[in-house]
Design an enzyme around this catalytic site. Structure first.
Site, PDB file in Angstrom:
ATOM      1  N   HIS A 143       0.884  -1.168   0.000  1.00  0.00           N
ATOM      2  CA  HIS A 143       0.000   0.000   0.000  1.00  0.00           C
ATOM      3  C   HIS A 143       0.924   1.221   0.000  1.00  0.00           C
ATOM      4  O   HIS A 143       1.997   1.184   0.597  1.00  0.00           O
ATOM      5  CB  HIS A 143      -0.832   0.111   1.280  1.00  0.00           C
ATOM      6  N   ASP A 155       2.266   2.034   3.392  1.00  0.00           N
ATOM      7  CA  ASP A 155       3.199   1.081   4.033  1.00  0.00           C
ATOM      8  C   ASP A 155       4.631   1.495   3.738  1.00  0.00           C
ATOM      9  O   ASP A 155       5.509   1.368   4.575  1.00  0.00           O
ATOM     10  CB  ASP A 155       3.105  -0.337   3.449  1.00  0.00           C
TER      11      ASP A 155
HETATM   12  C1  XLS Z   1      -7.424  -6.803   4.311  1.00  0.00           C
HETATM   13  C2  XLS Z   1      -7.026  -6.984   2.915  1.00  0.00           C
HETATM   14  C3  XLS Z   1      -5.874  -6.098   2.463  1.00  0.00           C
HETATM   15  C4  XLS Z   1      -5.754  -6.099   0.977  1.00  0.00           C
HETATM   16  C5  XLS Z   1      -4.954  -4.973   0.434  1.00  0.00           C
HETATM   17  O1  XLS Z   1      -8.171  -7.597   4.872  1.00  0.00           O
HETATM   18  O2  XLS Z   1      -6.743  -8.336   2.709  1.00  0.00           O
HETATM   19  O3  XLS Z   1      -4.697  -6.520   3.076  1.00  0.00           O
HETATM   20  O4  XLS Z   1      -5.214  -7.296   0.510  1.00  0.00           O
HETATM   21  O5  XLS Z   1      -5.495  -3.754   0.751  1.00  0.00           O
END
Ligand code: XLS
Ligand code: NI
Ligand code: NI
Length: 437
Positions: free
Chosen positions: A101, A104
């Site tokens: 993200h 991140d």
């Molecule tokens: C959360 C989601 C997230 C997505 C990416 O539950 O799995 O991690 O994969 O935003």
């Protein structure tokens, strides 16, 4: 280069008899299965948010993970240092792809401009590491759920200003993903849903979500990003109800808004479970619509009700997943992203290796077992035989849309009571068990 994992070598493949926990017993990147090396069947990715940013806190306790590469600040220097640790990890574990993200990898700034500058700066660093190591970006995404402004959602917020902030973030995240050669971009609707219907205009929110995705498609077309767009279904958590509930709901939404050609689905095991489905069900639903794009490889726990993001270590699960992936001829631009975190008690840096090895070996076994089941053909043949009556003249004409209800009626009269066979469920489960070894 400073090493953050000085005691860990590049993880070797040592074969099933090895007792070395820092080795692969099943994942042999070059081993050819159904004409392709394992590394191409299993395009593993490590999730930056879990591997680098998850301190392993839970609602009852603070972070436990030891992260010597992280000084705990939001500085750009710290962000760069983490990236160094991450690429050392990728090199040693032998994983070719990663996912992130925007927030991140780079700290959020005080303004839209500052956030964009931070992200651009970090993209340069990621680009340099990618070039040095040959690692690739599987997909990027924007975090539209952590910042307090997204409390009521992002594209489905009651505030048009929040909608605009989400747009700014997605535009920048698509740009950075494109610049880093990402083969995809994910939309996970973290808070695109509601907490209570008492304060929610659902039709309006759904229309806004569609507008938002249309704008993203329009931007992609104009900017020349060549990656695949994905929607990642999830039924709930953090909100009570999320609009991208499951594969079927997402497909319906995409069809309703004429977006089927622009999106595929990124299916996550733990989200399937939360929706009351099996992973196979979600994969089959997406694949049947030609929309199975990528996989978030994790699993839940039968005794825990939330998105616990365990590493996928269940061989039945990985076998079932790989049977479907092999049957559709592979994931194309997609891959297997370990959207998975260590348990809170597995807090040493070396546990990152143990956890990923466990997931990779489980998928390697799943791949080998699925290929063996396909070669054996008993399970596939059983399905074919079960539907054999549909290969008759009548069946073929019905499937081609050439039969009326009156014609069915005269056929029913002439055949009398149909002669049915057993579904042989337990026998088939037992055949499957023959291969799990
Ligand atoms: C959360 C989601 C997230 C997505 C990416 O539950 O799995 O991690 O994969 O935003
Ligand atoms: Ni996910
Ligand atoms: Ni998840």
């Amino acid at each position: 280069m400073n090493s953050w994992f000085p005691d860990v070598p590049v993880i070797p493949f040592e074969g099933p008899d090895s007792r070395n926990p820092l080795s692969f017993r099943h994942y042999d990147a070059g081993e050819v299965i159904e004409g392709k090396p394992m590394r191409e069947h299993l395009k593993f990715a490590s999730a930056y948010w879990h591997t680098m940013r998850n301190g392993l806190d839970d609602p009852f306790g603070s972070a436990t993970a030891r992260m010597p590469w992280d000084d705990g600040t939001d500085s750009l220097e710290n962000a760069e240092q983490r990236i160094g640790a991450f690429f050392e990890f990728l090199e040693k574990i032998g994983i070719e792809y990663y996912c992130f993200h925007d927030r991140d990898v780079a700290p959020e700034g005080a303004t839209v401009e500052e956030s964009a500058r931070n992200l651009e700066h970090i993209a340069d660093v990621l680009d340099r590491y990618q070039n040095e190591t040959g690692k690739k970006l599987l997909w990027g995404t924007a975090c539209l759920f952590s910042h307090p402004r997204y409390v009521h959602g992002a594209a489905t917020s009651c505030s048009v200003d929040v909608f605009a902030h989400a747009g700014a973030q997605v535009r920048q995240a698509i740009d950075v993903t494109s610049r880093l050669g990402g083969s995809g971009y994910v939309f996970w609707g973290g808070r695109e849903g509601y907490s209570t219907l008492l304060n929610t205009d659902m039709p309006r929110e759904l229309a806004h979500l569609a507008r938002f995705l249309e704008m993203a498609v329009d931007y992609r077309n104009r900017s020349g990003f060549e990656g695949q767009f994905y929607i990642e279904p999830k039924p709930k958590e953090p909100t009570t109800h999320q609009y991208d509930f499951d594969a079927a709901a997402c497909l319906n939404f995409l069809r309703e808004h004429g977006l089927m050609d622009s999106f595929k689905l990124n299916i996550e095991t733990n989200h399937a479970t939360l929706a009351g489905h099996s992973m196979e069900h979600e994969l089959e639903t997406a694949a049947a619509a030609g929309a199975l794009g990528s996989i978030d490889a994790n699993m839940g726990h039968p005794q825990l009700g939330w998105d616990t993001d365990h590493f996928p270590t269940d061989i039945y699960l990985t076998t079932r997943i790989m049977r479907i992936v092999l049957a559709m001829g592979g994931l194309d631009q997609g891959g297997l992203n370990f959207d998975a975190k260590r348990r809170r008690g597995s807090f040493e840096p070396i546990d990152l290796f143990h956890a990923h090895i466990a997931g990779m070996d489980a998928f390697a076994r799943g791949l080998k077992i699925a290929a063996a089941i396909r070669e054996d053909r008993r399970l596939d043949d059983a399905v074919q035989i079960r539907y054999a009556s549909w290969d008759s003249d009548l069946g073929v004409s019905i499937e081609a849309g050439q039969v009326t209800l009156e014609e069915l009626e005269s056929h029913a009269k002439s055949v009398g009571e149909p002669d049915l066979s057993s579904g042989r469920e337990e026998m088939l489960e037992s055949i499957m068990n023959d291969f799990i070894r």
